[in-house]
Design an enzyme around this catalytic site. Structure first.
Site, PDB file in Angstrom:
ATOM      1  N   GLY A  14       5.840  13.169   6.020  1.00  0.00           N
ATOM      2  CA  GLY A  14       5.510  11.788   5.702  1.00  0.00           C
ATOM      3  C   GLY A  14       4.839  11.010   6.803  1.00  0.00           C
ATOM      4  O   GLY A  14       4.840   9.771   6.782  1.00  0.00           O
ATOM      5  N   THR A  16       1.659  10.509   7.532  1.00  0.00           N
ATOM      6  CA  THR A  16       0.481   9.728   7.158  1.00  0.00           C
ATOM      7  C   THR A  16       0.873   8.423   6.470  1.00  0.00           C
ATOM      8  O   THR A  16       0.327   7.362   6.784  1.00  0.00           O
ATOM      9  CB  THR A  16      -0.449  10.558   6.262  1.00  0.00           C
ATOM     10  OG1 THR A  16      -0.869  11.730   6.984  1.00  0.00           O
ATOM     11  CG2 THR A  16      -1.678   9.768   5.862  1.00  0.00           C
ATOM     12  N   LYS A  32      -6.649   9.117  13.848  1.00  0.00           N
ATOM     13  CA  LYS A  32      -6.168  10.497  13.927  1.00  0.00           C
ATOM     14  C   LYS A  32      -7.225  11.285  14.682  1.00  0.00           C
ATOM     15  O   LYS A  32      -8.298  11.569  14.143  1.00  0.00           O
ATOM     16  CB  LYS A  32      -5.941  11.099  12.539  1.00  0.00           C
ATOM     17  CG  LYS A  32      -5.459  12.542  12.611  1.00  0.00           C
ATOM     18  CD  LYS A  32      -4.675  12.953  11.398  1.00  0.00           C
ATOM     19  CE  LYS A  32      -4.091  14.352  11.585  1.00  0.00           C
ATOM     20  NZ  LYS A  32      -3.072  14.678  10.592  1.00  0.00           N
TER      21      LYS A  32
END
Length: 213
Positions: A14, A16, A32
């Site tokens: 989880g 993201t 990122k």
């Protein structure tokens, strides 16, 4: 540098969605640096679609086609992932009084090269860490190993974000690690922009408190 690094106790826990919620809660910028796997929507594309203002999202430095560990994906394309270039790019992305939320790949010991791991990058970025955890068989071990590695590396930790269904393991992990709980992001069938906005509002007070501690 005002960097907040989102790491996980493993892959698919989880990170993201947690990154999107933290970015929304802080009015931060999201980045990122290394994306491995371009077949489906990338994490950057996902976060951009979930934020109320997609302009807060910065493009990746490295985009690797193969969905694998970054060092393998990079080797396949004849690319060397350079820690100093990632750190330099993070400095370029800094804005006064605007945090930079950096999403990692997998967990702390994911290799970027033969001698550089994700935890080494975190230290080079001088980032504070938010750990994302999810309950599954073996997750206590993965949580506490992650916490131990961060303590041994003297990396400052903001706290835990738990994802998915609630489990009493959360209380034990907080107690044993001595890192605070920031929030738990519940499991939903479909994650929407409205869901992220709501979760950001809910976690914001605890997040700000943990960041100021």
């Amino acid at each position: 540098m005002n960097n907040i690094f989102i790491t996980g106790i493993g892959t698919g826990v989880g990170k993201t969605i947690a990154s999107a919620c933290v970015t929304e809660a802080l009015g931060a910028n999201y980045w990122k640096p290394v994306q491995a796997g371009l077949q489906d929507a990338t994490d950057t594309q996902t976060v951009r679609s979930l934020l109320s203002d997609g302009s807060h999202v910065r493009d990746e430095l490295y985009r690797l086609r193969m969905p694998a560990s970054p060092h393998l994906a990079a080797a396949r394309e004849g690319i060397t992932l350079q820690e100093d270039k990632i750190v330099q790019r993070a400095k370029e992305l800094q804005q006064p009084d605007v945090p930079l939320v950096i999403e990692g790949a997998g967990g702390l010991m994911v290799p970027l090269g033969k001698k550089v791991f994700m935890i080494d990058l975190i230290r080079a970025l001088e980032a504070r860490v938010i750990i994302v955890a999810q309950n599954y068989l073996g997750s206590i071990n993965h949580c506490l190993l992650t916490a131990m590695a961060l303590k041994q590396a003297a990396v400052p930790v903001v706290g835990w974000i738990f994802s998915g269904d609630h489990h009493t393991n959360e209380d034990d992990i907080v107690s044993w690690s001595q890192y605070p709980r920031i929030a738990r992001i519940p499991r939903v069938r479909r994650v929407t922009r409205e869901f992220v906005t709501m979760q950001a509002e809910l976690l914001q007070p605890a997040l700000l408190q943990c960041l100021s501690a």
